[in-house]
Design a protein around this motif. Structure first.
Motif, PDB file in Angstrom:
ATOM      1  N   LEU A  99       0.843  -1.193   0.000  1.00 28.32           N
ATOM      2  CA  LEU A  99       0.000   0.000   0.000  1.00 28.32           C
ATOM      3  C   LEU A  99       0.873   1.236   0.000  1.00 28.32           C
ATOM      4  O   LEU A  99       1.960   1.240   0.577  1.00 28.32           O
ATOM      5  CB  LEU A  99      -0.957   0.034   1.204  1.00 28.32           C
ATOM      6  CG  LEU A  99      -0.388  -0.031   2.596  1.00 28.32           C
ATOM      7  CD1 LEU A  99      -1.334   0.644   3.583  1.00 28.32           C
ATOM      8  CD2 LEU A  99      -0.182  -1.472   3.008  1.00 28.32           C
ATOM      9  N   GLN A 100       0.386   2.226  -0.710  1.00 28.68           N
ATOM     10  CA  GLN A 100       1.014   3.545  -0.627  1.00 28.68           C
ATOM     11  C   GLN A 100      -0.005   4.492  -0.002  1.00 28.68           C
ATOM     12  O   GLN A 100      -0.007   4.693   1.192  1.00 28.68           O
ATOM     13  CB  GLN A 100       1.513   3.993  -1.995  1.00 28.68           C
ATOM     14  CG  GLN A 100       2.753   3.167  -2.420  1.00 28.68           C
ATOM     15  CD  GLN A 100       3.382   3.631  -3.717  1.00 28.68           C
ATOM     16  OE1 GLN A 100       3.241   4.778  -4.125  1.00 28.68           O
ATOM     17  NE2 GLN A 100       4.101   2.742  -4.381  1.00 28.68           N
ATOM     18  N   CYS A 101      -0.926   5.026  -0.805  1.00 23.76           N
ATOM     19  CA  CYS A 101      -1.931   5.913  -0.189  1.00 23.76           C
ATOM     20  C   CYS A 101      -2.926   5.127   0.645  1.00 23.76           C
ATOM     21  O   CYS A 101      -3.572   5.678   1.524  1.00 23.76           O
ATOM     22  CB  CYS A 101      -2.639   6.750  -1.241  1.00 23.76           C
ATOM     23  SG  CYS A 101      -3.936   5.882  -2.157  1.00 23.76           S
ATOM     24  N   GLY A 102      -3.106   3.856   0.342  1.00 24.95           N
ATOM     25  CA  GLY A 102      -3.991   3.017   1.135  1.00 24.95           C
ATOM     26  C   GLY A 102      -5.465   3.165   0.821  1.00 24.95           C
ATOM     27  O   GLY A 102      -6.310   2.540   1.470  1.00 24.95           O
ATOM     28  N   TYR A 103      -5.783   3.956  -0.162  1.00 30.01           N
ATOM     29  CA  TYR A 103      -7.205   4.192  -0.464  1.00 30.01           C
ATOM     30  C   TYR A 103      -7.841   2.966  -1.108  1.00 30.01           C
ATOM     31  O   TYR A 103      -9.001   2.673  -0.893  1.00 30.01           O
ATOM     32  CB  TYR A 103      -7.324   5.409  -1.390  1.00 30.01           C
ATOM     33  CG  TYR A 103      -8.690   6.050  -1.381  1.00 30.01           C
ATOM     34  CD1 TYR A 103      -9.075   6.902  -0.339  1.00 30.01           C
ATOM     35  CD2 TYR A 103      -9.597   5.827  -2.409  1.00 30.01           C
ATOM     36  CE1 TYR A 103     -10.322   7.496  -0.327  1.00 30.01           C
ATOM     37  CE2 TYR A 103     -10.850   6.423  -2.405  1.00 30.01           C
ATOM     38  CZ  TYR A 103     -11.204   7.254  -1.371  1.00 30.01           C
ATOM     39  OH  TYR A 103     -12.446   7.854  -1.363  1.00 30.01           O
ATOM     40  N   CYS A 104      -7.064   2.246  -1.899  1.00 26.83           N
ATOM     41  CA  CYS A 104      -7.582   1.052  -2.567  1.00 26.83           C
ATOM     42  C   CYS A 104      -7.538  -0.168  -1.659  1.00 26.83           C
ATOM     43  O   CYS A 104      -8.122  -1.206  -1.982  1.00 26.83           O
ATOM     44  CB  CYS A 104      -6.752   0.754  -3.814  1.00 26.83           C
ATOM     45  SG  CYS A 104      -5.049   0.246  -3.422  1.00 26.83           S
ATOM     46  N   CYS A 142      -5.565   0.147  -8.510  1.00 30.60           N
ATOM     47  CA  CYS A 142      -4.623   0.823  -7.628  1.00 30.60           C
ATOM     48  C   CYS A 142      -3.827   1.754  -8.522  1.00 30.60           C
ATOM     49  O   CYS A 142      -3.304   1.320  -9.540  1.00 30.60           O
ATOM     50  CB  CYS A 142      -3.702  -0.165  -6.923  1.00 30.60           C
ATOM     51  SG  CYS A 142      -2.418   0.684  -5.971  1.00 30.60           S
ATOM     52  N   ARG A 143      -3.728   3.011  -8.147  1.00 31.49           N
ATOM     53  CA  ARG A 143      -2.984   3.958  -8.978  1.00 31.49           C
ATOM     54  C   ARG A 143      -1.591   4.193  -8.439  1.00 31.49           C
ATOM     55  O   ARG A 143      -0.801   4.893  -9.068  1.00 31.49           O
ATOM     56  CB  ARG A 143      -3.727   5.295  -9.050  1.00 31.49           C
ATOM     57  CG  ARG A 143      -4.923   5.286  -9.946  1.00 31.49           C
ATOM     58  CD  ARG A 143      -4.567   4.929 -11.391  1.00 31.49           C
ATOM     59  NE  ARG A 143      -4.417   6.095 -12.245  1.00 31.49           N
ATOM     60  CZ  ARG A 143      -4.024   6.020 -13.510  1.00 31.49           C
ATOM     61  NH1 ARG A 143      -3.715   4.847 -14.045  1.00 31.49           N
ATOM     62  NH2 ARG A 143      -3.923   7.107 -14.235  1.00 31.49           N
ATOM     63  N   CYS A 144      -1.286   3.651  -7.256  1.00 36.11           N
ATOM     64  CA  CYS A 144       0.000   3.982  -6.615  1.00 36.11           C
ATOM     65  C   CYS A 144       1.073   2.929  -6.801  1.00 36.11           C
ATOM     66  O   CYS A 144       2.226   3.260  -7.030  1.00 36.11           O
ATOM     67  CB  CYS A 144      -0.193   4.182  -5.114  1.00 36.11           C
ATOM     68  SG  CYS A 144      -1.289   5.522  -4.643  1.00 36.11           S
ATOM     69  N   THR A 145       0.727   1.649  -6.628  1.00 35.78           N
ATOM     70  CA  THR A 145       1.774   0.651  -6.392  1.00 35.78           C
ATOM     71  C   THR A 145       2.279  -0.043  -7.635  1.00 35.78           C
ATOM     72  O   THR A 145       3.348  -0.651  -7.603  1.00 35.78           O
ATOM     73  CB  THR A 145       1.260  -0.458  -5.466  1.00 35.78           C
ATOM     74  OG1 THR A 145       0.170  -1.123  -6.132  1.00 35.78           O
ATOM     75  CG2 THR A 145       0.786   0.088  -4.133  1.00 35.78           C
TER      76      THR A 145
ATOM     77  N   LEU B 208      -7.164   7.482  -6.982  1.00 36.08           N
ATOM     78  CA  LEU B 208      -8.380   6.720  -6.658  1.00 36.08           C
ATOM     79  C   LEU B 208      -9.355   7.548  -5.820  1.00 36.08           C
ATOM     80  O   LEU B 208     -10.562   7.358  -5.896  1.00 36.08           O
ATOM     81  CB  LEU B 208      -8.004   5.425  -5.937  1.00 36.08           C
ATOM     82  CG  LEU B 208      -8.980   4.286  -6.154  1.00 36.08           C
ATOM     83  CD1 LEU B 208      -9.270   4.074  -7.625  1.00 36.08           C
ATOM     84  CD2 LEU B 208      -8.459   3.014  -5.537  1.00 36.08           C
TER      85      LEU B 208
HETATM   86  S1  FES Z   1      -2.238   2.446  -2.708  1.00 35.14           S
HETATM   87 FE1  FES Z   1      -3.042   4.283  -3.582  1.00 35.14          FE
HETATM   88  S2  FES Z   1      -4.506   3.525  -4.942  1.00 35.14           S
HETATM   89 FE2  FES Z   1      -3.580   1.739  -4.219  1.00 35.14          FE
END
Ligand code: FES
Ligand code: FES
Lengths: 175, 817
Positions: A99-104, A142-145, B208
């Motif tokens: 996880l990065q932002c953790g939103y997903c 997921c847009r971060c990982t 997201l």
């Molecule tokens: S960790 Fe940011 S969208 Fe998956």
């Protein structure tokens, strides 16, 4: 049109007044305060709002709260006792840097949790391949990982749930 | 018991600097648990004030039209509605948002008498909840008189189409030709001139979590307090305050501790802060909440603009790149929203890429289209530049009969030339580019894969390999965007330069350390890295360091360059924290020296204790020193400040304002990466499969290998998305066609390959920890590397972009007749 409904979430029964059109995602987040269910698109594509309904991963943004009366709902808050240790999947996400932002993250966790439970319920489960895990997770954005660590975390836990040793290479080329 | 995921620890380092006790090691992230349990607070979870009303925005359905009227009477009568506000209702609370380019392009967060893009706000409905606000929004009637639309960058160059703004003669908002060296002479001498054109569509990094703002105004003082998932730069706070006609000190911006990704996009939240603040004022100070939905986001939030590029490259017979001529056209949408037109100038110091080129000419045009205003998106000008430049290099290699890797090798800036000043004024601070290329070629087995691809093609398969060499700038010079104005105009304005970050650091009486800064993280684990940096300097456990990195402009510290953009964190924020913690360590050593009866230089800080270097058994716990600094200030030795707290600001040196010759060092530090990939195109479906991908990245000192790798892979996934799937499409009337995640295709797990990463570390001599930014490099390189591999696979010079199955199928079948 509002009505009073009973929702069973994470083993607790809640009575709430909702409009017929109230989305399950909004009801969980704003009426019951279970904010861990995230909302990313409200049109059923991103998977951020995934919860489990009688064990099945579903999109809570595509359901009305009034549709799920009497069914057992699991949200991310129900994966592990808030005072106790993390669920093994959560622990694996942490270890693998999934996880990065953790939103997903809650959506991925609940999608994967269904797989683990299904594997555990099978008499002779076959550990899934990396490819199968990727396809299973294809409904969650997921847009971060870049997905790699998420896939590794889920693969590891699915392998455990199938009774195999996750440290053994699975026969796939895992560069 | 916890084994961390495998990370590619560099096997060959150009610098043998050892990792520290904490830095450079794959320690676990400290901030995961609330996110894993779902208890983390994001913007939609906040309810900071009672009586929060919810907002729905009525948006323009046409790309270009005169707005003759907004009928709100019916909407006002609907249940739960507290107010409906139009542009005219809000006019007395709003001024146009200032732009760097021209006052003739007034940009308001809500339309007044003309709409210029689909999705432009025209009215705001305030109601008791979002459902009711949306019901009423549907009842608002617009009286629109359609005008011809300018739906593309090409159309914007058409002088027969009417200008979007009355004060302009046409839709070219800025047209500058910047010349360095003697490009004409170099072209006259060239053996080979390659000329190539590129067109990149609009795209968006689309996090997201969408945009969110909660805002209230104080009806008496006019002070504005806003919570939002804004990401900086905080120069935009000043822009927002000006638009509200209040001093910046009266605009109090805060961000929640968690934000669901941004990748630059959430810099564009600030006009919504302005809009909500004006609405709140108009409603007597009512607290308001607005959450954008996905459709609004994809239609009207922000975008990376369409880019048209024409490259001319002059080569000697040996393949030396002698000169470049670039003609760049950047679509910024209907308004030039600050910090635009920065997309066009961010890469200006790197227009010659990783190559040694003395002669350069660049024509840079900013054009207006009837589409939503553009803004920061990961890579910010980099993917656009490198697709054009690296494709041109590959075409040149083909025409010269050279391996593209060999052509790159002949032109890369050599290590002996470091620090290297580019023709346009960039100062590449360190690195051994040829060594990185050589390592990448070897690890990838470039020669073998290239030969096998050729053999596969001989058998009819469409296999190819591609290469991209990319210089990744980080920590933007706040002055570079002024290049959009000619030197004589700049000379009349106050100069802008540099990039500042501040931190406040304190040790509490119990030895806990608190760090506050304004880096507004959106998933990059700034709190973890800052805790490690402080732990390293103070010899404490990172879990003893509490970090607050979200914005609170009433508390600070912050500066106009604060925020989370241009991959600035590792260099400037971690660097400022390191310097502050080192100063605090100095104070602790002085205190300890008093207790241990020694000189401060003889004190070592480790494991929460201050020890005598020569006799580690003699020690004093830091907790006790901290207690004394707070409880017994009378006992403090000279030079130790009571309270053990300090605020420190860092500005990386060597970042002056652009000079009179238009040379500008646009960024503080420059990394380098070399990406290699192998692809296969399916002849039947046009589907592109990435068979292998390797990125060798020199981003200076790596502060945390797992987090660094996360940035590289995340950036790569977005580069792949941009290269293969993502495209904000429009119809000829300027109607956006990609307004859901079903139409705007982000890559999912099966589409992103398991790429290999290798880090090489040549520390920056300019940043306190030697770190450079690394969050955008692979977003810049992947489109170029993949396009090169596809060109190789299809044996063509012109490749479509993005590399969608349909577009590739057309190339394959067109060529086969
Ligand atoms: S960790 Fe940011 S969208 Fe998956
Ligand atoms: S919010 Fe439900 S699928 Fe995206």
């Amino acid at each position: 049109m509002t009505r009073s409904i009973e929702l069973r979430v994470n083993g607790t029964t809640h009575r709430v007044e909702v409009e017929d059109r109230r989305l399950l995602s909004d009801c969980l987040r704003h009426d019951l305060g279970l904010r861990g269910t995230r909302v990313g698109c409200e049109h059923g594509v991103c998977g951020a709002c995934t919860v489990r309904l009688d064990g099945q991963a579903v999109r809570s943004c595509l359901l009305f709260a009034v549709q799920v009366e009497g069914q057992e709902i699991q949200t991310v808050e129900g994966l592990a006792d808030p005072e106790g240790p993390l669920h093994p999947l959560q622990e694996a996400f942490h270890r693998h840097g999934a996880l990065q932002c953790g939103y997903c993250t809650p959506g991925f966790l609940l999608t994967a949790a269904q797989l683990l439970d299904e594997l555990r319920a099978e008499p002779n489960p076959e550990p899934p391949s990396e490819e199968e895990i990727r396809v299973l997770l294809a409904g969650n954005l997921c847009r971060c990982t870049g997905y790699g660590p998420i896939v590794r975390a889920v693969l590891e836990q699915a392998t455990c749930a199938a009774g195999a040793d996750p440290t053994e290479p699975s026969g796939e080329d895992r560069r | 018991m916890t084994t961390l995921p495998p990370v590619s620890v560099p096997e060959e380092r150009l610098d043998e600097g050892p990792p520290g006790r904490w830095l450079g090691r794959p320690t676990p992230r400290l901030d995961d648990e609330p996110l894993l349990r779902g208890s983390a607070w994001f913007v939609d979870d906040l309810a900071p004030w009672p009586g929060l009303a919810e907002v729905a925005i009525v948006r323009a359905p046409l790309a270009h039209a005169r707005l003759l009227g907004v009928e709100t009477a019916a909407a006002r009568q609907m249940p739960g509605v507290l107010g409906v506000l139009t542009g005219s209702d809000l006019e007395r609370f709003l001024r146009p948002l200032p732009s760097v380019l021209s006052e003739a392009i007034p940009y308001r967060p809500i339309a007044l008498d003309r709409v210029r893009y689909v999705g432009e706000p025209v009215a705001v409905v305030v109601a008791t909840d979002r459902y009711r606000a949306e019901d009423a929004a549907e009842a608002v009637e617009l009286d629109l008189d359609p005008l011809p639309a300018v739906p593309s960058a090409h159309a914007a160059l058409d002088p027969t189409l009417p200008p979007l703004h009355e004060g302009l003669p046409n839709n070219v908002a800025s047209d500058r030709t910047l010349r360095y060296g003697d490009p004409d002479a170099a072209f006259a001498q060239a053996e080979l001139v390659v000329r190539a054109r590129f067109q990149q569509p609009r795209s968006i990094c689309t996090p997201l979590e969408c945009f969110g703002v909660l805002c209230r105004t104080d009806p008496v003082s006019g002070d504005v307090e806003a919570w939002s998932n804004f990401q900086g730069p905080f120069s935009l706070q000043v822009v927002a305050a000006q638009a509200l006609g209040i001093p910046p000190a009266k605009l109090h911006l805060r961000t929640p501790e968690h934000s669901g990704g941004s990748f630059g996009t959430k810099a564009a939240v600030y006009p919504l802060v302005v809009l909500l603040a004006a609405c709140s004022r108009a409603l007597g100070g009512r607290p308001l909440k607005y959450l954008e939905d996905r459709r609004e986001h994809l239609m009207a939030a922000t975008a990376a603009g369409e880019r048209l590029s024409e490259v001319q490259a002059a080569f000697s017979a040996e393949g030396r790149l002698l000169a470049l001529r670039l003609d760049l056209v950047d679509d910024v949408g209907a308004y030039v929203r600050a910090p635009e037109p920065a997309t066009l100038y961010r890469m200006h110091p790197c227009l010659t890429g990783a190559y040694q080129v003395a002669h350069l000419e660049a024509r840079c045009r900013v054009v207006l289209t009837n589409r939503c205003p553009t803004g920061l998106n990961r890579g910010y000008g980099g993917p656009q530049l490198y697709l054009a430049l690296e494709r041109t290099m590959a075409i040149a290699a083909r025409r010269l009969g050279l391996d593209p890797a060999e052509l790159a090798r002949r032109n890369l800036v050599p290590p002996a030339a470091m620090p290297y000043t580019t023709a346009s004024g960039g100062r590449y601070d360190s690195g051994d580019y040829p060594a990185v290329l050589a390592l990448a070629l070897e690890r990838f087995d470039w020669a073998g894969k290239r030969a096998r691809a050729r053999a596969a093609r001989a058998e009819g398969r469409l296999v190819g390999v591609g290469l991209a060499c990319v210089v990744e700038p980080s920590v933007s010079n706040m002055g570079y965007v002024d290049l959009a104005s000619p030197p004589e105009v700049r000379a009349r304005r106050p100069a802008k330069s540099g990039n500042v970050e501040g931190v406040s650091l304190a040790m509490l009486p119990d030895g806990t350390v608190q760090l506050r800064t304004t880096t507004t993280p959106q998933g990059q684990a700034h709190a973890t890295v800052l805790a490690l940096v402080v732990a390293e300097a103070l010899g404490v456990d990172p879990r003893q360091v509490q970090v607050r990195a979200g914005a609170d402009t009433a508390v600070g510290p912050w500066s106009i360059s604060s925020g989370n953009y241009s991959s600035r964190f590792a260099a400037v924020a971690a660097g400022a924290a390191w310097q502050a913690a080192s100063a605090l360590a100095d104070q602790l050593r002085r205190l300890a020296a008093q207790d241990l009866g020694c000189h401060p230089e003889q004190v070592l800080l480790a494991d929460g204790h201050a020890r005598l270097v020569d006799d580690p058994e003699r020690d004093v716990p830091l907790r006790r020193l901290a207690g004394r600094a707070h409880w017994d200030p009378a006992s403090l030795p000279p030079g130790v400040r009571p309270g053990l707290s300090l605020t420190h600001h860092l500005a990386i040196p060597d970042l002056p304002a652009p000079d009179a010759q238009d040379r500008a060092n646009g960024s503080a530090t420059y990394g380098f990466l070399c990406d290699l990939c192998e692809v296969e195109v399916d002849r039947g479906t046009g589907r592109l499969e990435i068979l292998d991908y390797l990125s060798v990245h020199d981003a200076g000192r790596i502060l945390h290998p797992v987090l660094a790798e996360g940035q590289v892979h995340g950036g790569l996934a977005q580069g792949i998305g941009m290269a293969c799937f993502e495209q904000l499409a429009f119809d000829p009337d300027g109607q956006p066609l990609s307004t859901t995640f079903l139409d705007y295709l982000c890559p999912t797990a099966p589409e992103v390959p398991e790429a290999r990463t290798v880090f090489v570390e040549s520390p920056s001599p300019l940043t306190p920890l030697g770190a450079k930014g690394l969050g955008e490099g692979t977003t810049m390189s992947a489109p170029a590397a993949l396009a090169n591999a596809v060109a190789d696979a299809l044996e063509v010079e012109e490749v479509p972009f993005p590399l969608t199955p349909e577009a590739l199928w057309r190339v394959v079948h067109g060529a086969e007749g």
